[in-house]
Design an enzyme around this catalytic site. Sequence first.
Site, PDB file in Angstrom:
ATOM      1  N   ASP A 394       2.504  -8.884  12.546  1.00 48.79           N
ATOM      2  CA  ASP A 394       1.166  -8.445  12.170  1.00 48.79           C
ATOM      3  C   ASP A 394       1.212  -6.961  11.800  1.00 48.79           C
ATOM      4  O   ASP A 394       0.435  -6.154  12.298  1.00 48.79           O
ATOM      5  CB  ASP A 394       0.205  -8.692  13.340  1.00 48.79           C
ATOM      6  CG  ASP A 394      -1.244  -8.413  12.963  1.00 48.79           C
ATOM      7  OD1 ASP A 394      -1.541  -8.355  11.767  1.00 48.79           O
ATOM      8  OD2 ASP A 394      -2.065  -8.226  13.881  1.00 48.79           O
ATOM      9  N   PHE A 395       2.158  -6.616  10.914  1.00 49.17           N
ATOM     10  CA  PHE A 395       2.290  -5.228  10.487  1.00 49.17           C
ATOM     11  C   PHE A 395       1.107  -4.848   9.601  1.00 49.17           C
ATOM     12  O   PHE A 395       0.808  -5.521   8.612  1.00 49.17           O
ATOM     13  CB  PHE A 395       3.585  -5.024   9.713  1.00 49.17           C
ATOM     14  CG  PHE A 395       4.816  -5.002  10.579  1.00 49.17           C
ATOM     15  CD1 PHE A 395       4.740  -5.202  11.944  1.00 49.17           C
ATOM     16  CD2 PHE A 395       6.060  -4.786  10.016  1.00 49.17           C
ATOM     17  CE1 PHE A 395       5.880  -5.181  12.743  1.00 49.17           C
ATOM     18  CE2 PHE A 395       7.201  -4.759  10.792  1.00 49.17           C
ATOM     19  CZ  PHE A 395       7.110  -4.960  12.158  1.00 49.17           C
ATOM     20  N   GLU A 396       0.469  -3.745   9.925  1.00 46.75           N
ATOM     21  CA  GLU A 396      -0.662  -3.257   9.154  1.00 46.75           C
ATOM     22  C   GLU A 396      -0.447  -1.782   8.846  1.00 46.75           C
ATOM     23  O   GLU A 396       0.629  -1.226   9.095  1.00 46.75           O
ATOM     24  CB  GLU A 396      -1.962  -3.472   9.941  1.00 46.75           C
ATOM     25  CG  GLU A 396      -2.240  -4.945  10.263  1.00 46.75           C
ATOM     26  CD  GLU A 396      -3.501  -5.150  11.080  1.00 46.75           C
ATOM     27  OE1 GLU A 396      -4.265  -4.181  11.262  1.00 46.75           O
ATOM     28  OE2 GLU A 396      -3.717  -6.279  11.557  1.00 46.75           O
ATOM     29  N   GLY A 397      -1.490  -1.152   8.312  1.00 44.90           N
ATOM     30  CA  GLY A 397      -1.446   0.293   8.080  1.00 44.90           C
ATOM     31  C   GLY A 397      -0.235   0.727   7.276  1.00 44.90           C
ATOM     32  O   GLY A 397       0.006   0.249   6.186  1.00 44.90           O
ATOM     33  N   GLN A 485      -4.909 -12.373   6.475  1.00 40.15           N
ATOM     34  CA  GLN A 485      -6.223 -11.976   6.984  1.00 40.15           C
ATOM     35  C   GLN A 485      -7.206 -11.871   5.814  1.00 40.15           C
ATOM     36  O   GLN A 485      -7.211 -10.880   5.089  1.00 40.15           O
ATOM     37  CB  GLN A 485      -6.135 -10.635   7.704  1.00 40.15           C
ATOM     38  CG  GLN A 485      -5.195 -10.617   8.889  1.00 40.15           C
ATOM     39  CD  GLN A 485      -5.087  -9.232   9.512  1.00 40.15           C
ATOM     40  OE1 GLN A 485      -6.052  -8.457   9.508  1.00 40.15           O
ATOM     41  NE2 GLN A 485      -3.922  -8.923  10.049  1.00 40.15           N
TER      42      GLN A 485
END
Length: 610
Positions: A394-397, A485
Amino acid sequence: MDRTRSLAGTSRPSRLLAALTAAVLAAGALVASAQTARAADTELARNGGFEAGLDGWSCTAGSGAVVTSPVHGGAKALRATPAGSDNAQCSQTVAVRPGSTYTLSAWVQGSYVYLGATGTGTTDATAWTQSAPSWQQLRTTFTTGAATTSVTLHTHGWYGTGAYHADDVSLLGPDGGPVQPPAAPTGLTAGSATSSSIGLSWAAVPGATGYTVYQGGARALSVSGTSATVTGLTASTAYTFQVTATNTAGESAKSAAVTASTTSGGGTPGGGLPAHALVGYLHASFANGSGYLRMADVPDSWDVIDLAFGEPTSLTSGDIRFRPCPVSECPGVEPAADFKAAIRAKQAAGKKVLISIGGQNGQVQLTTAAARDTFVASVSKIIDEYGLDGLDIDFEGHSLALNTGDTDFRNPTTPVVVNLIAALKTLKARYGPGFVLTMAPETFFVQLGYQYYGSGPWGGQDPRCGAYLPVIHALRDDLTLLHVQDYNSGPIMGLDNQYHSMGGADFHVAMTDMLLTGFPVAGDSARTFPALRPDQVAIGLPASTNAGNGHTAPAEVTKALDCLTKQANCGSYQPHGSRPGLRGLMTWSVNWDRFNGGEFSRNFDAYPWS
């Protein structure tokens, strides 16, 4: 000797005359040289005016036709019409010389018309126009690589923009000789298999414009990329495949054969998940307004439970730690032994429990090989300690923010991407075929690659646009589930070339259809991101209005599922076929769903999948 002295004693005017004479001679040599260089340039495009119909050209999905009006020169021109997931690409392969410069041009009419050359061995060339209501010339140059002997010229349009016209396509440069049929493909590998399909992939062949897959010696299908899924097969049966490469000069010899078997008809492909699964994130390491929920109290509706979150000790260390929520933050939290026992009980009931890495605050950048190895070791330690079934990314940013140099999603070179791919493949190999691997990227990282991946025809928007595409593609044979998402984002363009906004059925249908159909990647217009299998895809939504922007009412969720799985109850967006095998839904989160009275999970449980 006297002659030498006589020259040495020449008066100043004589020296000037000699210098001028030398300059004239040198200039003449330069002119002659320039004339020789210009004379060496040859028109290499075959039938660039389409006066001989489509001779020399290959148009995808039968999209091209020759018309007599409008034309730019001569009596005929090309008219090509995008339809569905096809962008009406017409191409031809020509022979060129290594290390040489070429000028490519064409006259076009229409909206979003592209001209380009691929396989140059350096930087592929692209020119385009957003709008050409009358004839407009597109022009670009490129230099071939040291080993390049052929390039592929192409024109194409865009989705939902109608037909385009092209005429007088020209490639000027040194003659490379006649185009030769491509070499036979290498590296043919069988990937994911179900009871009725087998996935195949192979290495790209220089100069190839397409590939043909053979099943048992008979033609099965033709594709433009380097992967394909053969469908309509029989369960528990072995099949033999070969592949050939094609271009305008002909077809290559067949590749070495590979044999693979379909799974049994009674299996549940996708890591042992049920045919339709509900995935939810459990706030296991923190508390917020939704309240803490013990593992033992997670309702039976949830088939996959993602423990949120394992987080890094620093941005680039690769060291991941999972810390269950402390009593001071989560009153009523169960002891570690009870938490582990509850995980085992869920697994005994057929549920899958994963560690999710990342989240809003858990940014991870594997910039070095050492960070990659630390990541593998630390994630393995968490999985082993809690007896988990797999891993969710769930890598974000800014986790993939350094993906600034890649323009070919099939061949990434950026360290954070290459190292992440290698780490996940290592974990998958370590734990075997039962290991569940899922990903939850934002639409920003996936579907926005349709417009902006790499440099993009708009000059680029952000280096992270579509940054997950190389990771998804490299792991497509290992990936159990991709649940993008579909929230916390602005409007996104679908394959209908229209923007769709969060919160309605059309948005989820358009975003999911891109994954199930495949889509061209901006900045890499000659390559299409291949479709995923329906059993690999779930739709990601917030469980309530508290959980994130883009909450979708249950009635709209039902409409989206109807449209995608049955091609019924659709709105303005029409998907490319029905996908009854769509895996299901993902939500943020189990906690927020409970806070909202279980509305999300109840709607999923009640949905009539067949």
